[in-house]
Design an enzyme around this catalytic site. Structure first.
Site, PDB file in Angstrom:
ATOM      1  N   TYR A   1      31.828 -25.482  88.300  1.00  0.00           N
ATOM      2  CA  TYR A   1      31.896 -26.937  88.266  1.00  0.00           C
ATOM      3  C   TYR A   1      33.215 -27.473  88.831  1.00  0.00           C
ATOM      4  O   TYR A   1      33.509 -28.661  88.700  1.00  0.00           O
ATOM      5  CB  TYR A   1      31.723 -27.442  86.831  1.00  0.00           C
ATOM      6  CG  TYR A   1      30.326 -27.247  86.269  1.00  0.00           C
ATOM      7  CD1 TYR A   1      29.303 -26.685  87.048  1.00  0.00           C
ATOM      8  CD2 TYR A   1      30.021 -27.595  84.968  1.00  0.00           C
ATOM      9  CE1 TYR A   1      28.040 -26.505  86.530  1.00  0.00           C
ATOM     10  CE2 TYR A   1      28.752 -27.421  84.444  1.00  0.00           C
ATOM     11  CZ  TYR A   1      27.760 -26.869  85.236  1.00  0.00           C
ATOM     12  OH  TYR A   1      26.501 -26.685  84.727  1.00  0.00           O
TER      13      TYR A   1
ATOM     14  N   LYS B   1      29.908 -12.492  82.042  1.00  0.00           N
ATOM     15  CA  LYS B   1      29.097 -11.700  82.972  1.00  0.00           C
ATOM     16  C   LYS B   1      30.033 -10.839  83.818  1.00  0.00           C
ATOM     17  O   LYS B   1      29.913 -10.736  85.036  1.00  0.00           O
ATOM     18  CB  LYS B   1      28.251 -12.633  83.849  1.00  0.00           C
ATOM     19  CG  LYS B   1      27.138 -11.929  84.638  1.00  0.00           C
ATOM     20  CD  LYS B   1      26.096 -11.271  83.758  1.00  0.00           C
ATOM     21  CE  LYS B   1      24.994 -10.641  84.614  1.00  0.00           C
ATOM     22  NZ  LYS B   1      24.076  -9.794  83.825  1.00  0.00           N
TER      23      LYS B   1
ATOM     24  N   ASP C   1      23.410 -13.228  79.803  1.00  0.00           N
ATOM     25  CA  ASP C   1      21.953 -13.190  79.924  1.00  0.00           C
ATOM     26  C   ASP C   1      21.317 -12.489  78.739  1.00  0.00           C
ATOM     27  O   ASP C   1      20.303 -12.946  78.203  1.00  0.00           O
ATOM     28  CB  ASP C   1      21.535 -12.542  81.246  1.00  0.00           C
ATOM     29  CG  ASP C   1      22.244 -11.225  81.523  1.00  0.00           C
ATOM     30  OD1 ASP C   1      23.257 -10.926  80.860  1.00  0.00           O
ATOM     31  OD2 ASP C   1      21.792 -10.489  82.428  1.00  0.00           O
TER      32      ASP C   1
ATOM     33  N   ASP D   1      27.003 -24.474  79.326  1.00  0.00           N
ATOM     34  CA  ASP D   1      26.040 -25.525  79.627  1.00  0.00           C
ATOM     35  C   ASP D   1      24.617 -25.013  79.413  1.00  0.00           C
ATOM     36  O   ASP D   1      23.789 -25.657  78.752  1.00  0.00           O
ATOM     37  CB  ASP D   1      26.243 -25.978  81.074  1.00  0.00           C
ATOM     38  CG  ASP D   1      25.679 -27.367  81.342  1.00  0.00           C
ATOM     39  OD1 ASP D   1      25.150 -27.992  80.411  1.00  0.00           O
ATOM     40  OD2 ASP D   1      25.773 -27.819  82.494  1.00  0.00           O
TER      41      ASP D   1
ATOM     42  N   ASP E   1      21.907 -25.690  75.979  1.00  0.00           N
ATOM     43  CA  ASP E   1      20.589 -26.293  76.178  1.00  0.00           C
ATOM     44  C   ASP E   1      19.490 -25.388  75.644  1.00  0.00           C
ATOM     45  O   ASP E   1      18.488 -25.862  75.077  1.00  0.00           O
ATOM     46  CB  ASP E   1      20.354 -26.574  77.665  1.00  0.00           C
ATOM     47  CG  ASP E   1      20.937 -27.912  78.096  1.00  0.00           C
ATOM     48  OD1 ASP E   1      21.801 -28.439  77.367  1.00  0.00           O
ATOM     49  OD2 ASP E   1      20.542 -28.424  79.156  1.00  0.00           O
TER      50      ASP E   1
END
Length: 326
Positions: free
Chosen positions: A120, A166, A198, A222, A226
């Site tokens: 971002y 990751k 993941d 983010d 969600d």
């Protein structure tokens, strides 16, 4: 002392749920001065600027900001507003409430998300026709800062810490993030677990009760927050805080919801819970707890908006929460 709160409704249902939160704040014995400012698609269409300089000045000069949502101009609005308050830490609680039909009612998580860099950072380019790149920025300074915030937050909350990453693939960037978090943990003697982001997504769905605070890079926070919204009943229940050293901005995790904007049925709970976080940030812990208790009582007993299986309006829910405040 008067608290100066910037109010930026934005677009879509932001213009419905932010006034609801302001109504709740106004019902409390707290001395607040509200200063309204505009940002988003409506302002861009009228003035050519999605985020006027005057709005940035209002937000920068306030003690805290309550923001709604922005539409097509979201990247041009919320990222600079977070920067305006120095909001390096994005705090996103995801909790299941009694009375709400939650997929995983045992869920009670908080995501502490690095809020300034990663993918971002906004560094994109087209290096040839049909070939585009995105630069991921991860610094030791920002990684240490979010780790320190996360461990401080966890100490106050008394939860376990999981660090999402990751680093098995993004060895340099997430490797640096992970090294920085480990260094802070070692300095503090703080226990934590580490999880590939993941794999963590799968485990959160299967066993959310095993997790408390999740410290994570920007994009991972983010996405994972969600995902957690789906476990507790939807985005209409998730508040968030963007916290800096001297200022902060509070907003619901949901967006503008153009499919229901203007119908008066938007769920105001996420924004009202964001207002509760704002109160606590400003030192009004008792009032913040009162708002949270009122929200929980209304979620359990009703009325509820259509996203939670009810038929109530935004105004109905707001009035009920204000009524519960006594």
């Amino acid at each position: 002392m008067t608290d100066r709160i910037a109010v930026v409704p934005g677009d879509g249902i932001g213009r419905e749920v932010v006034p609801a939160a302001v109504e709740v704040l106004s019902a409390l014995p707290v001395d607040i001065e509200f200063v309204e400012a505009e940002a988003g698609d409506r302002v861009r269409d009228e003035t050519g600027e999605a985020l006027p300089e005057g709005t940035v000045e209002v937000v920068s000069g306030a003690d805290a900001t309550l923001f709604g949502a922005a539409g097509e101009t979201a990247a041009d609005v919320i990222l600079p507003l977070r920067a305006a308050v120095g909001g390096y830490a994005n705090v996103r609680p995801a909790r299941a409430y009694p009375g709400v039909d939650a997929l995983k009612p045992e869920t009670d998580l908080v995501f502490v998300r690095e809020n300034t860099e990663g993918v971002y950072a906004g560094i994109e380019s087209e290096i040839a026709p049909g070939v585009t790149t995105l630069t991921r920025v991860v610094t030791e300074e920002a990684s240490r800062r979010i780790a320190e915030f996360g461990f401080d937050y966890t100490e106050a909350r008394g939860d376990d810490v999981t660090v999402a990453h990751k680093a098995n693939v993004m060895r340099t960037t997430d490797g640096q993030f992970l090294d920085a978090v480990r260094a802070v943990a070692d300095e503090r003697g703080a226990a934590h677990e580490e999880a590939l982001m993941d794999a963590l997504a799968m485990h959160l769905v299967l066993r959310p009760e095993e997790y408390g605070v999740v410290i994570c890079p920007n994009l991972a926070g983010d996405v994972l927050s969600d995902l957690a919204a789906g476990l507790v009943g939807g985005l209409g229940l998730l508040p968030s805080a963007n916290v800096g050293d001297d200022n902060a901005l509070f907003e619901p995790v949901h967006g503008t919801a153009p499919d229901i904007a203007g119908e008066g049925i938007a769920n105001p709970v996420a924004t009202i819970l964001s207002a509760a976080m704002l109160l606590e940030h400003l030192g009004h812990d008792e009032e913040g707890a009162r708002v949270r208790s009122a929200v929980e009582a209304v979620l359990e007993d009703g009325p509820r908006t259509p996203d939670l299986g009810g038929s109530a309006t935004t105004e109905d829910v707001t009035d009920a929460i204000v009524g519960r405040l006594g």
